[in-house]
Each structure stands twice: as structure tokens, then as C-alpha cells.
Design a protein around this motif. Structure first.
Motif, PDB file in Angstrom:
ATOM      1  N   LEU A  88      -0.394   4.068  -2.348  1.00 35.86           N
ATOM      2  CA  LEU A  88      -1.594   4.872  -2.149  1.00 35.86           C
ATOM      3  C   LEU A  88      -1.165   6.324  -2.016  1.00 35.86           C
ATOM      4  CD1 LEU A  88      -3.551   2.666   0.417  1.00 35.86           C
ATOM      5  CD2 LEU A  88      -4.039   2.953  -2.013  1.00 35.86           C
ATOM      6  N   HIS A 117      -5.246   9.271   0.475  1.00 35.39           N
ATOM      7  CA  HIS A 117      -5.764   7.973   0.908  1.00 35.39           C
ATOM      8  C   HIS A 117      -5.352   7.713   2.363  1.00 35.39           C
ATOM      9  CE1 HIS A 117      -6.220   7.007  -3.431  1.00 35.39           C
ATOM     10  NE2 HIS A 117      -7.152   6.157  -3.010  1.00 35.39           N
ATOM     11  N   PHE A 165      -5.997  -0.286  -2.566  1.00 35.59           N
ATOM     12  CA  PHE A 165      -4.916  -0.532  -3.511  1.00 35.59           C
ATOM     13  C   PHE A 165      -5.332  -1.524  -4.593  1.00 35.59           C
ATOM     14  CE2 PHE A 165      -1.188  -2.932  -4.922  1.00 35.59           C
ATOM     15  CZ  PHE A 165      -0.436  -1.896  -5.454  1.00 35.59           C
ATOM     16  N   THR A 212      -8.216  -0.201  -6.722  1.00 35.86           N
ATOM     17  CA  THR A 212      -7.927   1.169  -7.177  1.00 35.86           C
ATOM     18  C   THR A 212      -9.058   2.132  -6.829  1.00 35.86           C
ATOM     19  OG1 THR A 212      -8.716   0.763  -9.444  1.00 35.86           O
ATOM     20  CG2 THR A 212      -6.360   0.434  -9.025  1.00 35.86           C
ATOM     21  N   ASN A 224       0.806  -1.215   0.000  1.00 31.61           N
ATOM     22  CA  ASN A 224       0.000   0.000   0.000  1.00 31.61           C
ATOM     23  C   ASN A 224       0.842   1.269   0.000  1.00 31.61           C
ATOM     24  OD1 ASN A 224       0.900  -0.355   2.566  1.00 31.61           O
ATOM     25  ND2 ASN A 224      -1.100  -0.259   3.550  1.00 31.61           N
TER      26      ASN A 224
END
Length: 183
Positions: free
Chosen positions: A117, A121, A142, A145, A114
Motif C-alpha cells: 500500500l 494509504h 490491497f 485495489t 499490505n
């Protein structure tokens, strides 16, 4: 005629085609995507490092929290004076919380799954106190999406907990997808 072109440092995978416009579009769009990812990774890493510095060097646990709060206040004033509004007390505390919730994110060469991100996020993820839920949201964001708006909506509607409780996961997932389609 397709010819593979070896690019320096393999930053852009490129295969020559007979359509020069299509080739140029691919080069431009891939370069833009790579630049965005590099900037995002640097921003996330900067914020993580700032959180690390606050955590390890300033706060050093609950005993110095009041002192740390004063340091953050002074640090915020100085950084805001030098760099602008981005370094408010709230943001510095967000960096600290980010580091404490994701302490291992940059300990491997590429980071965890991750690490790609966006910072926005992560700002949504640090609202989630439950570690299992937070990790699930990060993984789903992730893998699927999710946009930031989709992630925020799913956190706010407690999508993780609804998925845990239901026998009909496909029904809950379809509901989420229809509610977040516009995002």
C-alpha cells in the motif's frame, strides 16, 4: 512468433510479439510501475524506520513522553531545515503512530500483504484506532485495489462496521462501489 526473453534479475517479464509498439509500451509501462513500487516501498520503509527510531530510542514509553515531545520538536526543526517541509512535528508523530500500529510490517523478507500500500494509504489507516477494523481496511484496500480516496471515504463512513452489522453485505458493498466509482 512468441519468444520469451530472459531479463536480468527478472525485473520485467517480457514476451516478444510481432508488434514492436505494443512490446515497447509494455516495457515502458512495466518499468514505470516497478519504479513506482520501489519508491513507494522505500518511502513506507523510511517512515516506518523513523517511527521505530522515535519509538524505541527517543520516547521509550510514557515516562519520557514529555522529553520525547521536545526531542521531536527539535528533530523536526533540524530535519525541516535540511530536507524541507516533509518532516514537520505532525509528520514525525505520524511516522511514530505508523510504527506502533504496524510494528511487524517489515519483519518478514517481503513484509506482509499490505506492505505494498502507499504511504498515503497508511496515513488514512492510522486514523483507525480499532486494530481489527484497521487490518480489515488494509486487507480490503490491497485486495480490492482501493484508491486512497476510496479508502478514506470508507473509513469516514465506517464501512467496516456497517458490513459487520448488516445481513445484506452485497447491498452495502454495491452502495460503497457506487459512491466511490468516481475515485
Amino acid at each position: 512468433m512468441n519468444t520469451n526473453v530472459e531479463t536480468r534479475n527478472s525485473l520485467i517479464e517480457f514476451t516478444k510479439t510481432d508488434d514492436i509498439v505494443s512490446d515497447m509500451k509494455h516495457i515502458i509501462e512495466t518499468s514505470q510501475k516497478n519504479a513506482y513500487q520501489a519508491i513507494n516501498t522505500a518511502l513506507v520503509y523510511r517512515n516506518w524506520l523513523m517511527g521505530h527510531r522515535i519509538s524505541e530510542e527517543i520516547l521509550r514509553g510514557d515516562k519520557r513522553a514529555e522529553y520525547g515531545g521536545q526531542v521531536i520538536k527539535k528533530l523536526s526543526k533540524e530535519l525541516t531545515r535540511i530536507y524541507g517541509k516533509e518532516f514537520t512535528k505532525t509528520n514525525l508523530y505520524s511516522f511514530y503512530k505508523f510504527y506502533t500500529m504496524f510494528p511487524e510490517i517489515f519483519h518478514s523478507l517481503r513484509g506482509k500483504f499490505n506492505s505494498f500500500l502507499s504511504w498515503t494509504h497508511y496515513r488514512a489507516l492510522i486514523q483507525v484506532e480499532d486494530k481489527n477494523a484497521r487490518e480489515w481496511y488494509a486487507r480490503e484496500a490491497f485486495m480490492e485495489t482501493w484508491s486512497v480516496r476510496t479508502l478514506q471515504r470508507n473509513v469516514s463512513s465506517q464501512y467496516y462496521y456497517r458490513m459487520l452489522k448488516t445481513q445484506r453485505k452485497d447491498h452495502v458493498k454495491k452502495e460503497m462501489e457506487s459512491l466511490t466509482a468516481e475515485y
